[in-house]
Write a protein that holds these residues in place. Structure first.
Motif, mmCIF file in Angstrom:
data_model
loop_
_atom_site.group_PDB
_atom_site.id
_atom_site.type_symbol
_atom_site.label_atom_id
_atom_site.label_comp_id
_atom_site.label_asym_id
_atom_site.label_seq_id
_atom_site.Cartn_x
_atom_site.Cartn_y
_atom_site.Cartn_z
ATOM 1 N N GLU A 1 0.847 -1.183 0.000
ATOM 2 C CA GLU A 1 0.000 0.000 0.000
ATOM 3 C C GLU A 1 0.883 1.233 0.000
ATOM 4 O O GLU A 1 1.835 1.328 0.765
ATOM 5 N N LEU A 2 0.558 2.175 -0.858
ATOM 6 C CA LEU A 2 1.266 3.441 -0.875
ATOM 7 C C LEU A 2 0.451 4.465 -0.106
ATOM 8 O O LEU A 2 -0.716 4.692 -0.407
ATOM 9 N N ASN A 3 1.086 5.062 0.881
ATOM 10 C CA ASN A 3 0.422 6.096 1.657
ATOM 11 C C ASN A 3 0.800 7.449 1.072
ATOM 12 O O ASN A 3 1.918 7.905 1.211
ATOM 13 N N LEU A 4 -0.136 8.078 0.369
ATOM 14 C CA LEU A 4 0.144 9.338 -0.297
ATOM 15 C C LEU A 4 -0.004 10.532 0.634
ATOM 16 O O LEU A 4 0.417 11.632 0.298
ATOM 17 N N GLU A 5 -0.591 10.331 1.766
ATOM 18 C CA GLU A 5 -0.740 11.420 2.726
ATOM 19 C C GLU A 5 0.567 11.562 3.503
ATOM 20 O O GLU A 5 1.013 10.643 4.177
ATOM 21 N N THR A 6 1.179 12.708 3.374
ATOM 22 C CA THR A 6 2.427 12.943 4.101
ATOM 23 C C THR A 6 2.161 13.910 5.229
ATOM 24 O O THR A 6 1.387 14.867 5.088
ATOM 25 N N GLU A 7 2.815 13.687 6.333
ATOM 26 C CA GLU A 7 2.669 14.562 7.487
ATOM 27 C C GLU A 7 3.828 15.548 7.490
ATOM 28 O O GLU A 7 4.981 15.167 7.340
#
Length: 78
Positions: A42-48
């Motif tokens: 899974e690619l998490n496109l939300e960056t913090e």
């Protein structure tokens, strides 16, 4: 005399340690698990975004701790 008493004391302790009943058999329940052959990524496109702090003031606590000047470094008058 002292050595004889210590030897008798050690032998007494070893006999009392062997005389204890340790008959409690602990049964462990096993769990069967299957082998996973497929993996998904899974690619998490939300960056913090994290905020770095900049200290304006000269006497701020962190800058003062990073300077670290000891009393031995100061010049002395003769």
């Amino acid at each position: 005399m002292k050595t004889i008493i210590t030897i008798i004391f050690i032998i007494f302790l070893s006999f009392t340690a062997q005389a204890q009943n340790n008959t409690d058999n602990v049964k462990v329940e096993t769990i069967e698990m299957t082998i996973v052959t497929e993996t998904t990524y899974e690619l998490n496109l939300e960056t913090e975004t994290e905020v770095a702090r900049l200290y304006k003031f000269k006497n701020s606590r962190i800058k003062r701790d990073l300077n670290f000047i000891t009393k031995a470094n100061k010049a002395k008058m003769a």
